[in-house]
Design a protein around this motif. Structure first.
Motif, PDB file in Angstrom:
ATOM      1  N   VAL A 160       0.878  -1.176   0.000  1.00 31.81           N
ATOM      2  CA  VAL A 160       0.000   0.000   0.000  1.00 31.81           C
ATOM      3  C   VAL A 160       0.912   1.221   0.000  1.00 31.81           C
ATOM      4  CG1 VAL A 160      -1.888   1.240   1.113  1.00 31.81           C
ATOM      5  CG2 VAL A 160      -1.732  -1.259   1.343  1.00 31.81           C
ATOM      6  N   GLY A 161       0.683   2.115  -0.978  1.00 24.64           N
ATOM      7  CA  GLY A 161       1.574   3.262  -1.145  1.00 24.64           C
ATOM      8  C   GLY A 161       2.562   3.032  -2.282  1.00 24.64           C
ATOM      9  N   ALA A 162       2.239   2.071  -3.163  1.00 26.97           N
ATOM     10  CA  ALA A 162       3.152   1.686  -4.250  1.00 26.97           C
ATOM     11  C   ALA A 162       3.334   2.793  -5.287  1.00 26.97           C
ATOM     12  CB  ALA A 162       2.649   0.416  -4.924  1.00 26.97           C
ATOM     13  N   THR A 163       2.394   3.738  -5.353  1.00 29.44           N
ATOM     14  CA  THR A 163       2.525   4.822  -6.333  1.00 29.44           C
ATOM     15  C   THR A 163       3.261   6.031  -5.744  1.00 29.44           C
ATOM     16  OG1 THR A 163       0.296   5.509  -5.701  1.00 29.44           O
ATOM     17  CG2 THR A 163       0.487   4.223  -7.724  1.00 29.44           C
ATOM     18  N   GLY A 164       3.782   5.892  -4.535  1.00 31.25           N
ATOM     19  CA  GLY A 164       4.493   7.005  -3.901  1.00 31.25           C
ATOM     20  C   GLY A 164       5.861   7.246  -4.515  1.00 31.25           C
ATOM     21  N   GLY A 188       7.718   4.700  -2.846  1.00 35.64           N
ATOM     22  CA  GLY A 188       6.984   3.440  -2.946  1.00 35.64           C
ATOM     23  C   GLY A 188       7.151   2.754  -4.287  1.00 35.64           C
ATOM     24  N   GLY A 210      -7.872  -0.279  -4.170  1.00 30.03           N
ATOM     25  CA  GLY A 210      -8.127  -0.334  -2.730  1.00 30.03           C
ATOM     26  C   GLY A 210      -7.788   0.989  -2.088  1.00 30.03           C
ATOM     27  N   ASN A 256       3.922   1.818   2.622  1.00 29.87           N
ATOM     28  CA  ASN A 256       4.697   3.019   2.267  1.00 29.87           C
ATOM     29  C   ASN A 256       3.737   4.211   2.353  1.00 29.87           C
ATOM     30  OD1 ASN A 256       7.263   4.044   0.420  1.00 29.87           O
ATOM     31  ND2 ASN A 256       5.389   5.115  -0.081  1.00 29.87           N
ATOM     32  N   LEU A 263       7.489   1.749   6.534  1.00 31.33           N
ATOM     33  CA  LEU A 263       8.473   2.815   6.320  1.00 31.33           C
ATOM     34  C   LEU A 263       8.175   3.970   7.279  1.00 31.33           C
ATOM     35  CD1 LEU A 263      10.626   4.456   4.727  1.00 31.33           C
ATOM     36  CD2 LEU A 263       8.837   4.996   3.070  1.00 31.33           C
ATOM     37  N   LYS A 287       3.631  10.368  13.450  1.00 31.79           N
ATOM     38  CA  LYS A 287       4.544   9.299  13.030  1.00 31.79           C
ATOM     39  C   LYS A 287       5.020   8.474  14.238  1.00 31.79           C
ATOM     40  CE  LYS A 287       6.839   9.909   9.084  1.00 31.79           C
ATOM     41  NZ  LYS A 287       5.838   9.565   8.066  1.00 31.79           N
TER      42      LYS A 287
HETATM   43  N1  LIG Z   1      11.981  11.226   1.344  1.00 31.29           N
HETATM   44  C1  LIG Z   1      12.820  10.851   2.271  1.00 31.29           C
HETATM   45  O1  LIG Z   1      14.020  11.147   2.249  1.00 31.29           O
HETATM   46  C2  LIG Z   1      12.330  10.021   3.425  1.00 31.29           C
HETATM   47  C3  LIG Z   1      13.243   9.606   4.385  1.00 31.29           C
HETATM   48  C4  LIG Z   1      12.799   8.800   5.433  1.00 31.29           C
HETATM   49  C5  LIG Z   1      11.453   8.429   5.498  1.00 31.29           C
HETATM   50  N2  LIG Z   1      10.590   8.881   4.557  1.00 31.29           N
HETATM   51  C6  LIG Z   1       9.173   8.496   4.674  1.00 31.29           C
HETATM   52  O2  LIG Z   1       8.701   8.071   3.430  1.00 31.29           O
HETATM   53  C7  LIG Z   1       7.309   8.301   3.379  1.00 31.29           C
HETATM   54  C8  LIG Z   1       7.004   8.949   2.069  1.00 31.29           C
HETATM   55  O3  LIG Z   1       7.170   8.008   1.038  1.00 31.29           O
HETATM   56  P1  LIG Z   1       6.782   8.467  -0.417  1.00 31.29           P
HETATM   57  O4  LIG Z   1       7.634   9.628  -0.788  1.00 31.29           O
HETATM   58  O5  LIG Z   1       6.761   7.273  -1.297  1.00 31.29           O
HETATM   59  O6  LIG Z   1       5.276   8.972  -0.117  1.00 31.29           O
HETATM   60  P2  LIG Z   1       4.212   9.609  -1.061  1.00 31.29           P
HETATM   61  O7  LIG Z   1       4.806   9.975  -2.379  1.00 31.29           O
HETATM   62  O8  LIG Z   1       3.490  10.653  -0.285  1.00 31.29           O
HETATM   63  O9  LIG Z   1       3.222   8.381  -1.322  1.00 31.29           O
HETATM   64  C9  LIG Z   1       2.212   8.011  -0.427  1.00 31.29           C
HETATM   65  C10 LIG Z   1       1.504   6.795  -1.017  1.00 31.29           C
HETATM   66  O10 LIG Z   1       0.428   6.448  -0.141  1.00 31.29           O
HETATM   67  C11 LIG Z   1      -0.745   6.288  -0.951  1.00 31.29           C
HETATM   68  N3  LIG Z   1      -1.933   6.589  -0.166  1.00 31.29           N
HETATM   69  C12 LIG Z   1      -2.209   7.745   0.485  1.00 31.29           C
HETATM   70  N4  LIG Z   1      -3.416   7.666   1.063  1.00 31.29           N
HETATM   71  C13 LIG Z   1      -3.913   6.439   0.765  1.00 31.29           C
HETATM   72  C14 LIG Z   1      -5.123   5.765   1.066  1.00 31.29           C
HETATM   73  N5  LIG Z   1      -6.099   6.352   1.780  1.00 31.29           N
HETATM   74  N6  LIG Z   1      -5.301   4.504   0.584  1.00 31.29           N
HETATM   75  C15 LIG Z   1      -4.335   3.908  -0.150  1.00 31.29           C
HETATM   76  N7  LIG Z   1      -3.153   4.504  -0.477  1.00 31.29           N
HETATM   77  C16 LIG Z   1      -2.967   5.754  -0.020  1.00 31.29           C
HETATM   78  C17 LIG Z   1      -0.561   7.273  -2.093  1.00 31.29           C
HETATM   79  O11 LIG Z   1      -1.423   6.938  -3.151  1.00 31.29           O
HETATM   80  P3  LIG Z   1      -1.824   7.998  -4.318  1.00 31.29           P
HETATM   81  O12 LIG Z   1      -0.739   7.857  -5.358  1.00 31.29           O
HETATM   82  O13 LIG Z   1      -3.143   7.515  -4.769  1.00 31.29           O
HETATM   83  O14 LIG Z   1      -1.866   9.368  -3.698  1.00 31.29           O
HETATM   84  C18 LIG Z   1       0.907   7.028  -2.403  1.00 31.29           C
HETATM   85  O15 LIG Z   1       1.069   5.854  -3.163  1.00 31.29           O
HETATM   86  C19 LIG Z   1       6.940   9.211   4.503  1.00 31.29           C
HETATM   87  O16 LIG Z   1       6.274   8.476   5.503  1.00 31.29           O
HETATM   88  C20 LIG Z   1       8.286   9.694   5.015  1.00 31.29           C
HETATM   89  O17 LIG Z   1       8.305   9.927   6.402  1.00 31.29           O
HETATM   90  C21 LIG Z   1      10.986   9.664   3.520  1.00 31.29           C
END
Ligand SMILES: NC(=O)c1ccc[n+]([C@@H]2O[C@H](COP(=O)([O-])OP(=O)(O)OC[C@H]3O[C@@H](n4cnc5c(N)ncnc54)[C@H](OP(=O)(O)O)[C@@H]3O)[C@@H](O)[C@H]2O)c1
Length: 289
Positions: A10-14, A17, A54, A75, A112, A130
């Motif tokens: 879950v979060g694969a499009t992030g 992710g 989902g 994710n 994560l 968090k």
């Molecule tokens: N960037 C860094 O350097 C770093 C370092 C350490 C930790 N992190 C952690 O990494 C995380 C961010 O990862 P990321 O950049 O991949 O995040 P992101 O781009 O914000 O992606 C979030 C994902 O969650 C999905 N999502 C959100 N709400 C949902 C729901 N209600 N049902 C199902 N899916 C849902 C989103 O789907 P949609 O595509 O549909 O919106 C998207 O796939 C954060 O928690 C952050 O604390 C990041």
């Protein structure tokens, strides 16, 4: 006969992710991405990833998606508009995912989180959420693996480039042990191979400690697709504008935390168990298309 393990993400499009999901496929997992937007999933993910519609706010959709799944990778992120919301992704969404995972008899959840969530210098509500997510996972009554990574290399190319500029805000007075999704995804895959039922928590840090200026300089030196220029935005700009925009308020707090979080190297046990991360920032920058 080789056993193919089923993983749901879950979060694969992030931003992160998608990289981890695609790499789990390369590691031989059969992966189901539970996505809100099927088209986005098709565009971002390896064609071998099975897409299942989902939403964390719809428990029924999770139960369907988790059928016959062995492991779950979450994710998730908390967005600028989630303060005091009725549904918060990393609180109510996480609880729904755990409940569905238990009902589906999933063997382990990997999550994560982040290292910088422990920064206390700006009393930010997102870090409270968090930390609450970690408490929920520890009490989940299902084996969990929680990862606490430092800054990811991928931020530089996917969040910080505007045109031919690489943006940074203010000045980082500390250093981060940057890591890439290549090494991190290997750790996620390994977590599902572990033969025990205990909870595990791992700091995830890479081989080089750098501040943001040093990381951007190295990125620019090794990135060949276009000529990039480092551009600094004063923190004062965010400070003045943040009362008018939840997004800028969010950016101000995360940037302030990264600039001041005194990150110590705490990944000895992670490196002992999973091996030292191999990819340097320069290696990563050279292979970006
Ligand atoms: N960037 C860094 O350097 C770093 C370092 C350490 C930790 N992190 C952690 O990494 C995380 C961010 O990862 P990321 O950049 O991949 O995040 P992101 O781009 O914000 O992606 C979030 C994902 O969650 C999905 N999502 C959100 N709400 C949902 C729901 N209600 N049902 C199902 N899916 C849902 C989103 O789907 P949609 O595509 O549909 O919106 C998207 O796939 C954060 O928690 C952050 O604390 C990041």
């Amino acid at each position: 006969m080789k056993v193919i393990r089923q993983v749901a993400v879950v979060g694969a499009t992030g931003m992160l992710g998608k990289h981890v999901t695609n790499r789990l496929v390369q590691q031989g997992y059969s992966v189901t991405a539970v996505v809100r937007n099927m088209l986005k999933g098709q565009q971002l993910l390896n064609s071998k990833v099975h897409l299942q519609k989902g939403d964390l706010s719809d428990p029924g959709s999770l139960l369907t998606a988790f059928r016959d799944v062995d492991y779950l990778y979450l994710n998730l992120s908390t967005g600028p508009y989630e303060k005091d919301a009725d549904f918060r992704t990393e609180i109510e969404g996480l609880k729904n995912a755990i409940k569905a995972a238990k009902q589906a008899q999933i063997k382990r959840i990997a999550y994560l989180s982040s290292l910088v969530k422990d920064y206390e210098g700006n009393g930010w509500w997102v870090f409270d959420y968090k930390r609450e997510a970690v408490r929920i996972l520890r009490e989940a009554d299902i084996p969990v693996t929680i990862f606490y990574p430092s800054n990811f290399y991928e931020n530089l190319a996917e969040l910080q480039i505007r045109g031919n500029r690489v943006l940074l805000a203010g000045e980082q007075t500390t250093k981060s042990c940057w890591i890439g999704t290549e090494d991190y995804a290997r750790m996620v895959g390994e977590a599902f191979r572990q033969q025990h039922d205990e909870d595990r928590e791992y700091a995830v840090q890479g081989p080089e400690a750098m501040n943001m200026d040093e990381a951007i300089d190295l990125f620019i030196q090794n990135y060949s697709s276009k000529n990039l220029k480092k551009t600094r935005v004063p923190m004062q700009v965010f400070k003045i504008l943040k009362p008018f925009s939840k997004t800028l308020d969010f950016q101000y707090h995360i940037l302030d935390a990264i600039n001041h979080y005194d990150e110590k190297f705490v990944s000895e046990r992670t490196w002992d168990e999973f091996g030292k991360p191999q990819q340097t920032l320069a290696d990563w920058a050279k292979q970006i298309k």
